[in-house]
Design a protein around this motif. Structure first.
Motif, PDB file in Angstrom:
ATOM      1  N   THR A  38       3.553  35.414  -1.307  1.00 26.48           N
ATOM      2  CA  THR A  38       3.653  35.843   0.093  1.00 26.48           C
ATOM      3  C   THR A  38       3.959  37.339   0.238  1.00 26.48           C
ATOM      4  O   THR A  38       4.232  37.815   1.338  1.00 26.48           O
ATOM      5  CB  THR A  38       4.767  35.060   0.815  1.00 26.48           C
ATOM      6  N   ALA A  39       3.900  38.042  -0.893  1.00 23.42           N
ATOM      7  CA  ALA A  39       4.243  39.472  -0.840  1.00 23.42           C
ATOM      8  C   ALA A  39       3.221  40.234  -0.011  1.00 23.42           C
ATOM      9  O   ALA A  39       2.079  39.820   0.124  1.00 23.42           O
ATOM     10  CB  ALA A  39       4.311  40.064  -2.240  1.00 23.42           C
ATOM     11  N   GLY A  40       3.622  41.337   0.553  1.00 23.39           N
ATOM     12  CA  GLY A  40       2.723  42.214   1.278  1.00 23.39           C
ATOM     13  C   GLY A  40       2.599  41.853   2.744  1.00 23.39           C
ATOM     14  O   GLY A  40       2.968  40.745   3.180  1.00 23.39           O
ATOM     15  N   ASN A  41       2.047  42.789   3.501  1.00 21.80           N
ATOM     16  CA  ASN A  41       1.822  42.540   4.931  1.00 21.80           C
ATOM     17  C   ASN A  41       0.930  43.627   5.502  1.00 21.80           C
ATOM     18  O   ASN A  41       0.840  44.729   4.952  1.00 21.80           O
ATOM     19  CB  ASN A  41       3.147  42.461   5.709  1.00 21.80           C
ATOM     20  N   LYS A  55       1.904  40.194  10.319  1.00 20.54           N
ATOM     21  CA  LYS A  55       1.985  38.918   9.599  1.00 20.54           C
ATOM     22  C   LYS A  55       3.310  38.192   9.869  1.00 20.54           C
ATOM     23  O   LYS A  55       4.353  38.831   9.980  1.00 20.54           O
ATOM     24  CB  LYS A  55       1.883  39.228   8.101  1.00 20.54           C
ATOM     25  N   PRO A  56       3.267  36.852   9.915  1.00 23.13           N
ATOM     26  CA  PRO A  56       4.519  36.092   9.966  1.00 23.13           C
ATOM     27  C   PRO A  56       5.207  36.140   8.610  1.00 23.13           C
ATOM     28  O   PRO A  56       4.529  36.157   7.569  1.00 23.13           O
ATOM     29  CB  PRO A  56       4.067  34.671  10.310  1.00 23.13           C
ATOM     30  N   SER A  57       6.517  36.165   8.578  1.00 22.95           N
ATOM     31  CA  SER A  57       7.254  36.351   7.330  1.00 22.95           C
ATOM     32  C   SER A  57       7.165  35.133   6.415  1.00 22.95           C
ATOM     33  O   SER A  57       7.333  33.986   6.865  1.00 22.95           O
ATOM     34  CB  SER A  57       8.728  36.629   7.622  1.00 22.95           C
ATOM     35  N   GLY A  58       6.860  35.395   5.126  1.00 20.26           N
ATOM     36  CA  GLY A  58       6.960  34.341   4.117  1.00 20.26           C
ATOM     37  C   GLY A  58       5.914  33.259   4.198  1.00 20.26           C
ATOM     38  O   GLY A  58       6.078  32.195   3.581  1.00 20.26           O
ATOM     39  N   SER A  86       7.134  39.581  10.063  1.00 14.51           N
ATOM     40  CA  SER A  86       7.384  40.095   8.720  1.00 14.51           C
ATOM     41  C   SER A  86       8.751  40.758   8.575  1.00 14.51           C
ATOM     42  O   SER A  86       9.286  41.342   9.529  1.00 14.51           O
ATOM     43  CB  SER A  86       6.307  41.145   8.379  1.00 14.51           C
ATOM     44  N   SER A  87       9.281  40.698   7.353  1.00 11.13           N
ATOM     45  CA  SER A  87      10.524  41.396   7.008  1.00 11.13           C
ATOM     46  C   SER A  87      10.422  42.896   7.293  1.00 11.13           C
ATOM     47  O   SER A  87      11.424  43.557   7.494  1.00 11.13           O
ATOM     48  CB  SER A  87      10.817  41.240   5.508  1.00 11.13           C
ATOM     49  N   ASP A  88       9.198  43.420   7.256  1.00 15.37           N
ATOM     50  CA  ASP A  88       8.979  44.851   7.396  1.00 15.37           C
ATOM     51  C   ASP A  88       8.619  45.269   8.811  1.00 15.37           C
ATOM     52  O   ASP A  88       8.215  46.417   9.036  1.00 15.37           O
ATOM     53  CB  ASP A  88       7.883  45.297   6.421  1.00 15.37           C
ATOM     54  N   HIS A 107       1.585  47.056   3.485  1.00 19.78           N
ATOM     55  CA  HIS A 107       2.526  47.068   2.367  1.00 19.78           C
ATOM     56  C   HIS A 107       2.025  46.089   1.318  1.00 19.78           C
ATOM     57  O   HIS A 107       1.626  44.963   1.655  1.00 19.78           O
ATOM     58  CB  HIS A 107       3.924  46.658   2.837  1.00 19.78           C
ATOM     59  N   HIS A 109       2.477  44.889  -3.169  1.00 18.70           N
ATOM     60  CA  HIS A 109       3.223  44.997  -4.428  1.00 18.70           C
ATOM     61  C   HIS A 109       2.232  45.130  -5.581  1.00 18.70           C
ATOM     62  O   HIS A 109       2.450  44.588  -6.652  1.00 18.70           O
ATOM     63  CB  HIS A 109       4.096  43.758  -4.637  1.00 18.70           C
ATOM     64  N   HIS A 173      10.122  49.604  -5.236  1.00 16.75           N
ATOM     65  CA  HIS A 173       9.644  48.574  -4.300  1.00 16.75           C
ATOM     66  C   HIS A 173       8.131  48.445  -4.342  1.00 16.75           C
ATOM     67  O   HIS A 173       7.615  47.451  -4.838  1.00 16.75           O
ATOM     68  CB  HIS A 173      10.133  48.932  -2.898  1.00 16.75           C
ATOM     69  N   PHE A 176       3.413  51.605   0.545  1.00 15.11           N
ATOM     70  CA  PHE A 176       3.191  51.464   1.976  1.00 15.11           C
ATOM     71  C   PHE A 176       2.081  52.449   2.332  1.00 15.11           C
ATOM     72  O   PHE A 176       2.128  53.614   1.926  1.00 15.11           O
ATOM     73  CB  PHE A 176       4.456  51.771   2.777  1.00 15.11           C
TER      74      PHE A 176
END
Ligand SMILES: O=C(CO)[C@@H](O)[C@@H](O)COP(=O)(O)O
Length: 230
Positions: A38-41, A55-58, A86-88, A107, A109, A173, A176
C-alpha cells in the motif's frame, strides 16, 4: 460541515473526472514498479476549486477505484469520501498551497531512489537525461516524520534550492514528485527511479563525471521547450 454537494455542478464534474484520472494513475505506480503493497500515493489539485483528490490511506492498489479516492480541501479536511485520506494528505496540501503552479503530487518508495534517500546524498547529474528532466542533481530533502505537513515543508524548502527539479528524495523515506498535473508527477517519479538505478550502476563502475552546469542548463532548456511534438 462543507460537503461536495455544497459546490457547483462544474466542480462536482471535475471531481469525478479527477477521481478517474487519479485512480488510473495509481495503477501506473504498479506498472512502473514504484511501490509495494500500500506504499505510495498520488493526488491532483482541481482547477475549478481549492480542492484535491488523493488516495485513501492503507488501501491496496487492486481495491482502488475512482469512488474510493478522497476529496479534501487544501487544508486536508475531507469534503467527500467514505475512507480516511492518505497519511501524506497534509503534506500534499501544503505543497499545493505553497506552489501554485503544481497540480499533481506523487510519493513512492521506489527501490533505487529510496536507497539514495537513505544515504542522504543527492543523485549527481551525470546523465544528459538528468539535465533534461531534473535540470541538475536529484536533491535529497531533510528527514521528517510522517503524518503532518512537515514532509511537505521539506519538499517545498528543497525545491526552492533546486527550482528545475520535479523531485525530492526525502531522507530515509523516499521520493516525492510534483507536476502540472498528476500524470506529470507520475512521470517524474518513474524518471527519478530510472536515473537513480542508472547512477547506482555508474557508481559501481567508477567515479561519476558530473556534467558542466552550463551544459545542464542548455539540456534542460531544450528538453523542456523544444523536445517532442509542438
Ligand atoms: O511512507 C508513507 C507515508 O509517507 C506510507 O505510509 C505511504 O507511502 C502510504 O501511506 P498511505 O496509504 O497513502 O496513507
Amino acid at each position: 460541515m462543507v460537503t461536495l454537494q455544497d459546490y457547483p455542478a462544474q466542480v462536482r464534474a471535475e471531481v469525478q473526472q479527477v477521481r478517474e484520472q487519479v485512480a488510473t494513475l495509481h495503477q501506473q505506480l504498479i506498472t512502473w514498479n514504484l511501490v509495494v503493497w500500500t506504499a505510495g500515493n498520488v493526488s491532483q489539485r482541481l482547477r475549478t476549486a481549492d480542492l484535491m483528490v488523493i488516495k485513501p490511506s492503507g488501501v491496496r492498489y487492486e481495491f482502488l477505484t475512482p469512488q474510493s479516492m478522497v476529496v479534501t480541501d487544501l487544508e486536508g479536511n475531507v469534503i467527500d469520501g467514505a475512507e480516511s485520506p492518505s497519511s501524506d494528505t497534509a503534506s500534499h496540501a501544503y505543497i499545493y498551497r505553497h506552489m501554485p503552479e503544481v497540480y499533481g503530487v506523487v510519493h513512492t518508495h521506489s527501490t533505487y531512489a529510496t536507497a539514495w534517500a537513505a544515504t542522504g546524498k543527492n543523485i549527481p547529474c551525470g546523465l544528459t537525461m538528468m539535465g533534461d528532466e531534473f535540470g541538475g542533481p536529484v536533491p535529497v530533502g531533510p528527514f521528517r516524520l510522517i503524518g503532518s505537513e512537515e514532509i511537505g515543508k521539506g519538499v517545498v524548502e528543497t525545491l526552492e534550492q533546486y527550482p528545475h527539479s520535479p523531485a525530492v528524495l526525502m531522507q530515509n523515506h523516499g521520493p516525492f514528485t510534483i507536476g502540472k498535473d498528476a500524470e506529470s508527477a507520475v512521470k517524474a517519479a518513474a524518471m527519478t527511479e530510472e536515473v537513480a538505478h542508472t547512477m547506482w550502476v555508474a557508481a559501481q563502475l567508477g567515479d561519476i563525471i558530473e556534467i558542466d552546469p552550463a551544459d545542464i542548463a542548455k539540456l534542460n532548456e531544450r528538453y523542456q521547450n523544444v523536445y517532442g511534438q509542438h
